[in-house]
Design a protein around this motif. Structure first.
Motif, short mmCIF file in Angstrom:
data_model
loop_
_atom_site.label_atom_id
_atom_site.label_comp_id
_atom_site.label_asym_id
_atom_site.label_seq_id
_atom_site.Cartn_x
_atom_site.Cartn_y
_atom_site.Cartn_z
N VAL A 1 0.86 -1.19 0.00
CA VAL A 1 0.00 0.00 0.00
C VAL A 1 0.90 1.24 0.00
CG1 VAL A 1 -1.82 1.25 1.20
CG2 VAL A 1 -1.79 -1.25 1.26
N LYS A 2 0.94 1.91 -1.11
CA LYS A 2 1.79 3.09 -1.26
C LYS A 2 1.13 4.14 -2.15
CE LYS A 2 5.66 5.61 -1.55
NZ LYS A 2 6.26 6.34 -0.41
N ASP A 3 0.91 3.78 -3.42
CA ASP A 3 0.35 4.74 -4.37
C ASP A 3 -1.17 4.87 -4.24
OD1 ASP A 3 2.88 5.15 -5.44
OD2 ASP A 3 2.63 3.58 -6.95
N GLN A 4 -1.83 3.81 -3.75
CA GLN A 4 -3.29 3.80 -3.73
C GLN A 4 -3.88 4.96 -2.92
OE1 GLN A 4 -1.22 1.31 -2.93
NE2 GLN A 4 -2.00 -0.70 -3.56
N PRO A 5 -3.46 5.18 -1.67
CA PRO A 5 -4.04 6.30 -0.93
C PRO A 5 -3.74 7.64 -1.56
CG PRO A 5 -2.21 5.31 0.29
CD PRO A 5 -2.53 4.39 -0.83
N ARG A 6 -2.57 7.81 -2.12
CA ARG A 6 -2.22 9.07 -2.76
C ARG A 6 -3.08 9.32 -3.99
NH1 ARG A 6 2.15 7.15 -0.11
NH2 ARG A 6 3.63 8.65 0.80
N GLU A 7 -3.38 8.27 -4.74
CA GLU A 7 -4.25 8.41 -5.90
C GLU A 7 -5.64 8.86 -5.48
OE1 GLU A 7 -6.35 8.39 -9.40
OE2 GLU A 7 -4.19 8.56 -9.05
N LEU A 8 -6.20 8.21 -4.46
CA LEU A 8 -7.53 8.59 -3.99
C LEU A 8 -7.54 10.01 -3.43
CD1 LEU A 8 -8.53 5.26 -2.20
CD2 LEU A 8 -9.50 6.15 -4.33
N LEU A 9 -6.53 10.35 -2.64
CA LEU A 9 -6.49 11.67 -2.02
C LEU A 9 -6.24 12.79 -3.03
CD1 LEU A 9 -4.43 10.68 1.14
CD2 LEU A 9 -6.79 11.51 1.15
N SER A 10 -5.67 12.46 -4.17
CA SER A 10 -5.40 13.49 -5.18
C SER A 10 -6.68 14.07 -5.76
CB SER A 10 -4.54 12.91 -6.32
OG SER A 10 -5.29 11.98 -7.10
N HIS A 11 -7.79 13.40 -5.54
CA HIS A 11 -9.08 13.88 -6.05
C HIS A 11 -9.85 14.72 -5.02
CE1 HIS A 11 -8.90 11.42 -9.72
NE2 HIS A 11 -8.34 10.50 -8.94
N VAL A 12 -9.32 14.87 -3.82
CA VAL A 12 -10.01 15.64 -2.79
C VAL A 12 -9.80 17.12 -3.03
CG1 VAL A 12 -10.14 16.13 -0.31
CG2 VAL A 12 -9.78 13.79 -1.10
N GLU A 13 -10.90 17.84 -3.20
CA GLU A 13 -10.85 19.26 -3.49
C GLU A 13 -10.28 20.04 -2.30
OE1 GLU A 13 -13.86 22.92 -4.77
OE2 GLU A 13 -14.58 20.84 -4.70
N GLY A 14 -9.33 20.92 -2.59
CA GLY A 14 -8.74 21.76 -1.55
C GLY A 14 -7.55 21.14 -0.85
N LEU A 15 -7.27 19.87 -1.12
CA LEU A 15 -6.18 19.17 -0.44
C LEU A 15 -4.95 19.08 -1.35
CD1 LEU A 15 -5.13 17.39 1.94
CD2 LEU A 15 -6.02 15.42 0.68
N SER A 16 -3.81 19.46 -0.81
CA SER A 16 -2.54 19.23 -1.51
C SER A 16 -1.70 18.30 -0.66
CB SER A 16 -1.80 20.56 -1.73
OG SER A 16 -1.46 21.18 -0.50
N LEU A 17 -0.92 17.45 -1.32
CA LEU A 17 -0.10 16.46 -0.63
C LEU A 17 1.36 16.88 -0.63
CD1 LEU A 17 -1.63 13.10 -1.94
CD2 LEU A 17 -1.93 14.16 0.31
N ALA A 18 1.98 16.77 0.53
CA ALA A 18 3.40 17.09 0.68
C ALA A 18 4.15 15.80 0.99
CB ALA A 18 3.60 18.09 1.81
N GLU A 19 5.07 15.41 0.12
CA GLU A 19 5.89 14.23 0.39
C GLU A 19 6.97 14.61 1.40
OE1 GLU A 19 5.53 11.14 -0.34
OE2 GLU A 19 3.74 11.46 -1.57
N ILE A 20 7.03 13.88 2.49
CA ILE A 20 7.99 14.20 3.54
C ILE A 20 9.23 13.33 3.43
CG2 ILE A 20 6.17 14.96 5.10
CD1 ILE A 20 6.46 12.32 6.60
N GLN A 21 10.32 13.82 3.97
CA GLN A 21 11.54 13.04 4.02
C GLN A 21 11.33 11.78 4.86
OE1 GLN A 21 14.97 15.24 5.32
NE2 GLN A 21 16.22 13.41 5.65
N ASP A 22 11.82 10.66 4.38
CA ASP A 22 11.71 9.39 5.10
C ASP A 22 10.26 9.01 5.39
OD1 ASP A 22 14.50 9.24 5.17
OD2 ASP A 22 14.60 10.30 7.07
#
Length: 276
Positions: free
Chosen positions: A171-192
């Motif tokens: 489980v890695k890309d799946q949550p990010r794919e779903l969350l990418s469709h949430v209006e108003g939300l941006s994702l920040a990839e963190i170190q480690d």
């Protein structure tokens, strides 16, 4: 939150609180998990909503118990097998078994077959359950091919990859794919982002100083990313991260990804006091 064209028929009865039962669609048994049941029921309600919106019929078997992971990881093999037998029996009639926890579902998918590898009576049932079981977010994407419907969350979120879901279930890309469709939300990839938060079930109890150091590093990386929210798919990790944030008096909010995807973030974030 999501819609899917997938459909198959199943047998069973719906929970009284799960809403209207759909006439068509795969019959899913929801493995609620202990932490959700005892500390964050909102995640369970969000999971039901996501699955129903995706076209599933959802049942929460009242006979379900702990997955047995704490006992198994602590060396109580016989106790873990007793627990696993009850879980196997409780979920025997469903098309799929789905849970909002990579940790618990990894136990069912990976550890149950190992527990009963040399048990003539329970080997096949354990393997059968493992083959039908999935972590929630990967089930929505990998099995149902679900297409997100509108959901809104205003914020910048860091996603924490929990160890069991990532390493045992992919489980890695799946949550990010779903969350990418949430209006108003941006994702920040963190170190480690793939590094353990220090929870590790009984690890944080056995090695508290090491655990505190690990979660402090995680919190520092979240802060460096500029995120105002932490999301994840395992409540154990999220409670650990939220607890450290509160001890350090940080304003960062913590939610299970299912709560955001279902549009159910109108309650206090994890670790925050209940509203009175």
């Amino acid at each position: 939150m999501v819609q899917s064209g997938s459909s198959s028929k199943g047998q069973g009865t719906s929970p009284e609180s799960a809403g209207e039962r759909l006439a068509e669609g795969p019959h899913v048994g929801l493995f609620v998990t202990c932490i959700v049941d005892l500390f964050r029921p909102n995640v369970g309600f969000a999971s039901v909503k996501l699955l129903q919106d995706a076209g599933c019929r959802v049942t929460v078997p009242p006979q379900q118990v702990c997955c047995g992971q704490p006992a198994y990881n602590s060396g109580d093999d016989e106790g873990a097998r007793r627990i696993a037998k009850q879980v196997i029996a409780a979920f025997s009639e469903f098309d799929y078994v789905v849970g909002p926890s990579g940790s618990c579902m990894a136990t069912i998918c990976k550890d149950y077959p190992e527990m009963f590898a040399h048990d003539a009576e329970w080997k096949a049932p354990a393997q059968n359950l493992a083959a039908r079981s999935h972590e929630l977010l990967s089930f929505l994407t990998d099995v149902l091919g679900a297409t997100p419907a509108p959901a809104t969350y205003q914020g910048r979120a860091a996603y924490h990859d929990s160890c069991s879901g990532l390493r045992k279930l992919g489980v890695k890309d799946q949550p990010r794919e779903l969350l990418s469709h949430v209006e108003g939300l941006s994702l920040a990839e963190i170190q480690d982002s793939e590094t353990c938060c220090g929870f590790g079930g009984t690890f944080c109890v056995k090695y508290p100083e090491i655990s505190t150091h690990m979660v402090s590093d995680k919190v520092a990386n979240v802060e460096a990313s500029g995120a105002d929210t932490v999301l994840g798919g395992d409540l154990g990790c999220l409670f650990n991260i939220a607890g450290r944030l509160k001890r350090l008096e940080k304003p960062t909010k913590v939610f299970h990804a299912a709560e955001v995807l279902a549009g159910m973030t109108d309650i206090p974030a994890i670790g925050e006091p209940e509203q009175t």
